[in-house]
Scaffold this motif. Structure first.
Motif, short mmCIF file in Angstrom:
data_model
loop_
_atom_site.label_atom_id
_atom_site.label_comp_id
_atom_site.label_asym_id
_atom_site.label_seq_id
_atom_site.Cartn_x
_atom_site.Cartn_y
_atom_site.Cartn_z
N TYR A 80 -11.80 -5.09 -1.57
CA TYR A 80 -12.42 -3.80 -1.25
C TYR A 80 -11.46 -3.02 -0.36
CZ TYR A 80 -16.90 -5.76 -2.85
OH TYR A 80 -17.91 -6.32 -3.59
N GLU A 81 -11.21 -1.77 -0.73
CA GLU A 81 -10.30 -0.95 0.05
C GLU A 81 -10.97 0.37 0.40
OE1 GLU A 81 -5.82 1.06 -0.11
OE2 GLU A 81 -6.72 0.23 -1.93
N LEU A 82 -11.02 0.66 1.69
CA LEU A 82 -11.47 1.96 2.19
C LEU A 82 -10.23 2.76 2.55
CD1 LEU A 82 -13.52 4.01 3.49
CD2 LEU A 82 -13.22 2.69 5.61
N ARG A 83 -10.10 3.95 1.95
CA ARG A 83 -8.96 4.81 2.27
C ARG A 83 -9.46 6.09 2.93
NH1 ARG A 83 -4.47 5.36 -2.46
NH2 ARG A 83 -4.38 3.20 -3.21
N VAL A 84 -8.77 6.50 3.95
CA VAL A 84 -9.04 7.80 4.58
C VAL A 84 -7.71 8.52 4.75
CG1 VAL A 84 -11.10 7.00 5.79
CG2 VAL A 84 -8.89 6.84 6.93
N GLN A 85 -7.75 9.83 4.70
CA GLN A 85 -6.53 10.60 4.93
C GLN A 85 -6.87 11.91 5.61
OE1 GLN A 85 -4.39 11.95 1.42
NE2 GLN A 85 -5.42 13.91 1.55
N ARG B 77 0.94 14.07 5.92
CA ARG B 77 -0.37 13.42 5.99
C ARG B 77 -0.32 12.05 6.65
NH1 ARG B 77 -1.57 14.79 -0.31
NH2 ARG B 77 -1.90 17.04 -0.07
N VAL B 78 -1.38 11.73 7.33
CA VAL B 78 -1.62 10.38 7.83
C VAL B 78 -2.66 9.75 6.91
CG1 VAL B 78 -2.55 9.00 9.71
CG2 VAL B 78 -1.04 10.93 10.21
N LEU B 79 -2.34 8.57 6.40
CA LEU B 79 -3.21 7.87 5.46
C LEU B 79 -3.47 6.47 5.98
CD1 LEU B 79 -0.49 9.17 3.71
CD2 LEU B 79 -2.34 9.32 2.06
N ALA B 80 -4.69 6.02 5.86
CA ALA B 80 -5.04 4.70 6.38
C ALA B 80 -5.89 3.94 5.38
CB ALA B 80 -5.78 4.83 7.71
N SER B 81 -5.63 2.64 5.27
CA SER B 81 -6.41 1.78 4.40
C SER B 81 -6.94 0.61 5.21
CB SER B 81 -5.55 1.23 3.25
OG SER B 81 -5.27 2.22 2.29
N SER B 82 -8.21 0.27 4.96
CA SER B 82 -8.80 -0.95 5.51
C SER B 82 -9.21 -1.81 4.33
CB SER B 82 -10.02 -0.62 6.38
OG SER B 82 -9.63 0.09 7.54
N LEU B 83 -8.72 -3.05 4.31
CA LEU B 83 -8.94 -3.93 3.17
C LEU B 83 -9.69 -5.18 3.60
CD1 LEU B 83 -5.63 -2.88 3.04
CD2 LEU B 83 -6.14 -3.45 0.68
N VAL C 30 0.84 -1.20 0.00
CA VAL C 30 0.00 0.00 0.00
C VAL C 30 0.88 1.25 0.00
CG1 VAL C 30 -1.70 1.33 1.32
CG2 VAL C 30 -1.96 -1.15 1.09
N LEU C 31 1.95 1.24 0.80
CA LEU C 31 2.85 2.39 0.84
C LEU C 31 3.48 2.62 -0.53
CD1 LEU C 31 4.31 4.62 2.34
CD2 LEU C 31 6.00 2.93 3.09
N ASP C 32 3.93 1.55 -1.19
CA ASP C 32 4.51 1.69 -2.52
C ASP C 32 3.50 2.28 -3.50
OD1 ASP C 32 6.94 0.68 -1.71
OD2 ASP C 32 6.58 -1.35 -2.45
N GLN C 33 2.23 1.85 -3.37
CA GLN C 33 1.21 2.36 -4.27
C GLN C 33 0.96 3.85 -4.01
OE1 GLN C 33 -2.21 -0.14 -4.95
NE2 GLN C 33 -3.56 1.62 -5.24
N TYR C 34 0.90 4.24 -2.75
CA TYR C 34 0.73 5.65 -2.41
C TYR C 34 1.87 6.48 -2.99
CZ TYR C 34 -3.04 5.40 1.11
OH TYR C 34 -4.23 5.26 1.75
N LEU C 35 3.11 6.01 -2.80
CA LEU C 35 4.26 6.77 -3.28
C LEU C 35 4.25 6.89 -4.80
CD1 LEU C 35 7.05 5.41 -0.90
CD2 LEU C 35 5.92 7.64 -0.82
N THR C 36 3.79 5.84 -5.48
CA THR C 36 3.66 5.91 -6.94
C THR C 36 2.62 6.95 -7.33
OG1 THR C 36 4.29 3.58 -7.21
CG2 THR C 36 3.07 4.60 -9.02
N GLU C 37 1.50 6.97 -6.63
CA GLU C 37 0.44 7.92 -6.94
C GLU C 37 0.88 9.36 -6.67
OE1 GLU C 37 -2.81 6.56 -4.58
OE2 GLU C 37 -3.13 4.76 -5.78
#
Length: 231
Positions: free
Chosen positions: A191-196, A177-183, A107-114
């Motif tokens: 299904y992924e819920l993301r909040v930041q 930022r603080v970012l959180a994913s629930s999968l 997930v961290l790698d995906q965030y950094l790519t985005e």
């Protein structure tokens, strides 16, 4: 490889939409949500998930995600749901992705790519704050497993991109930022819920985010009624 459908940056409130063929939404046949002050239930009976969203948050159309809400009072605070394509990898449980720690790195790698930038002199600092498995009771009464991942990413940039030396290109903090994913998994899909939120607002937002996170429940639906991208 990618573990789910690629999503645009979480802080992107306006973007080009990917048109999706969807049948008209039917009234939910789910049991009614108990009322939670300050929150409004959101049910997707086509793709199969439900959650509470803060009632004063605004839904953003055309974000490219299944659904996207943002806090009008805090520009960096938002949430969205992303679902893997029905034609991609099939999942039986979120454990198919590996351990919570494995998933946190993905997930961290995906965030950094985005968040990748083509600007000169941009630097990102990132860390996995936590990664854990959570067991809930699904809508059908069966055990439902989630992975909860929390990350922190800060961006530094220089205002003078073309300075000749490092001293000419001092970097300052752009955002933190603080970012959180629930999968979770249902219908063989991820299904992924993301909040930041901004790091400085994270403590204040935690109670709201916990309500949203615990209310997020993917559920089984008629497979013939799933939405498919047009490509």
């Amino acid at each position: 490889g990618s573990y789910g459908k690629q999503s645009p940056p979480i802080d992107r409130s306006v973007g080009r939409s990917i048109d999706r063929f969807r049948r008209p939404r039917r009234p939910s046949r789910l049991p009614p949500h108990p009322r939670v002050a300050g929150f409004r239930p959101f049910n997707d009976t086509i793709d199969g998930y439900k959650l509470f969203r803060p009632e004063d948050w605004i839904e953003v159309k055309g974000s490219g995600n299944d659904v996207f809400f943002r806090n009008p009072a805090r520009a960096e605070e938002n949430m969205f749901v992303s679902i893997s394509s029905p034609s991609s990898t099939k999942f039986d449980t979120v454990r198919d992705l590996g351990t919570p720690e494995d998933v946190a790195k993905k997930v961290l790698d995906q965030y950094l790519t985005e968040f990748m930038s083509t600007r000169i002199g941009v630097r990102r600092e990132s860390s996995v704050v936590s990664a854990a498995e959570r067991v809930e009771t699904g809508l059908d009464g069966a055990e439902q497993i989630f992975y909860d991942v929390r990350l922190r990413i800060a961006s530094y940039a220089t205002k003078n991109q073309y300075g000749l030396t490092e001293a000419d290109r001092p970097q300052t903090l752009e955002w933190d930022r603080v970012l959180a994913s629930s999968l979770g998994v249902a219908n063989k899909r991820l299904y992924e819920l993301r909040v930041q939120t901004a790091a400085e607002d994270a403590a204040d937002a935690e109670t709201s985010f916990e309500i949203v996170r615990r209310s997020f429940k993917p559920f089984e639906v008629d497979q013939s009624n799933l939405s498919f991208p047009l490509f």
